[in-house]
Write a protein that holds these residues in place. Sequence first.
Motif, short mmCIF file in Angstrom:
data_model
loop_
_atom_site.label_atom_id
_atom_site.label_comp_id
_atom_site.label_asym_id
_atom_site.label_seq_id
_atom_site.Cartn_x
_atom_site.Cartn_y
_atom_site.Cartn_z
N ARG A 86 -8.06 2.34 -5.21
CA ARG A 86 -7.54 3.67 -4.51
C ARG A 86 -7.75 4.64 -6.00
O ARG A 86 -8.16 5.76 -5.98
CB ARG A 86 -6.28 3.58 -4.27
CG ARG A 86 -5.56 5.23 -4.22
CD ARG A 86 -4.29 5.29 -3.43
NE ARG A 86 -4.16 6.56 -2.93
CZ ARG A 86 -4.16 7.14 -1.62
NH1 ARG A 86 -4.08 6.31 -0.88
NH2 ARG A 86 -4.07 8.59 -1.92
N LEU A 138 1.98 1.14 -2.21
CA LEU A 138 1.43 0.16 -2.91
C LEU A 138 2.33 -0.32 -4.01
O LEU A 138 2.19 -1.59 -4.53
CB LEU A 138 -0.13 0.48 -3.43
CG LEU A 138 -1.07 0.65 -2.70
CD1 LEU A 138 -2.13 1.39 -3.21
CD2 LEU A 138 -1.55 -0.80 -2.35
N ILE A 146 -7.39 2.80 1.69
CA ILE A 146 -6.18 2.36 1.04
C ILE A 146 -4.91 3.20 1.23
O ILE A 146 -4.91 4.40 1.28
CB ILE A 146 -6.66 2.41 -0.44
CG1 ILE A 146 -8.01 1.60 -0.66
CG2 ILE A 146 -5.38 1.45 -1.03
CD1 ILE A 146 -7.95 0.23 -0.10
N GLU A 147 -3.83 2.44 1.37
CA GLU A 147 -2.38 2.98 1.53
C GLU A 147 -2.05 3.84 0.41
O GLU A 147 -2.59 3.84 -0.71
CB GLU A 147 -1.52 1.91 1.93
CG GLU A 147 -1.25 1.07 0.94
CD GLU A 147 -1.98 -0.35 1.27
OE1 GLU A 147 -1.42 -1.35 1.51
OE2 GLU A 147 -3.34 -0.21 1.27
N ARG A 180 -6.12 -3.45 -4.36
CA ARG A 180 -6.14 -2.27 -3.56
C ARG A 180 -5.72 -0.91 -4.32
O ARG A 180 -6.35 0.27 -4.16
CB ARG A 180 -5.36 -2.27 -2.25
CG ARG A 180 -5.49 -3.41 -1.32
CD ARG A 180 -4.90 -3.19 -0.08
NE ARG A 180 -3.48 -3.11 0.17
CZ ARG A 180 -2.61 -4.26 0.20
NH1 ARG A 180 -3.22 -5.49 0.19
NH2 ARG A 180 -1.35 -3.89 0.63
N PRO A 228 -8.81 -1.70 2.90
CA PRO A 228 -7.91 -2.49 2.39
C PRO A 228 -7.96 -4.08 2.81
O PRO A 228 -7.23 -5.06 2.26
CB PRO A 228 -6.65 -1.93 2.98
CG PRO A 228 -6.81 -1.28 4.22
CD PRO A 228 -8.28 -0.83 3.91
#
Length: 315
Positions: free
Chosen positions: A136, A154, A148-149, A132, A124
């Motif tokens: 993902r 997000l 990536i979160e 991002r 990220p």
Amino acid sequence: MSSPLDQLSAGALDWLGRNLAYFDPYAPHSAGSPPHLRAKAVMELALLCHCAARLPDPSGDRLEEARALLRRLWQREDFPRLFDTHPGAAPSHPRAFAALAPAGTDDTVVRGVLARLAPADLAPSGKPPLKRLEIRYYADKAGVRHGIEPYTELATLSPLATLPITPRPAPGLPGTGPLTNAEGYSLTHAAFYLGDYGRTALPLTGQQLARAGDLVDRMLNHCAGQERWDLAAELVITQLILGLEPLDTPSGTAAVQCLVRAQRPDGALPGRSAALRVPVLAPAGELFRKAYHTTLVTALMGLVILSGRPAWHHV
């Protein structure tokens, strides 16, 4: 008797089918286009086929020849390298290439493409939320590990939740669009990645959904009035992703009518907007380059809406 949307979608799909030769980046008439743009057209076709294959009626046999072309291209080691000629595109497309591989394709080339990814390509750091999200989305589909979160985090950082809302103009007074074109595209792409083109519900609160719905409604009315065709089609898909029935909203109905009026007898949508309309007597190659994207997005819009209410959709 078929509806205007049925005719719009069928015409767009038929035009794409008749022009598959122009999607082939190795065809002689493709030599004049930059390699990365030729590959980009193929990736858009792959996305259409990917989304169509998941629908209850995956367009019948209208896309079967397109799938055959994609299967041939996914076996060529030199195809993914077409992106290398454009450094800005190169880091993004290996993930999409792996994620959109046609069913039944040998994965030798895909594995080679993924092996070229650097750890930073899947991290990220230094990337805005929309980038991002894109990473993902395709990495998850390709089964690639990344840093990536989660989508829930997000979503609150995405344009769907963060774009500023300008006041509505007073009744009867002209007003500019609530968003720039770039902001409009960021809104639609965030919805596409978060909602997987209508497959899943967005991880947003009711208030956030209502806010995003208002933005989409206002921008859609603006695009229909200005005849910005490709963004209008993307925004109609976004309405569905937000849990709305586009054909039951005035803005969605206006956008579809705008696209119906713009469609040529051969099924093409002749450019991204009325201002950029391709001349009627333009050479076939020029028409394809300027019309394929909007025609493809319109075909996708029709397939998604006509396939019926998604399972998660509000009752």
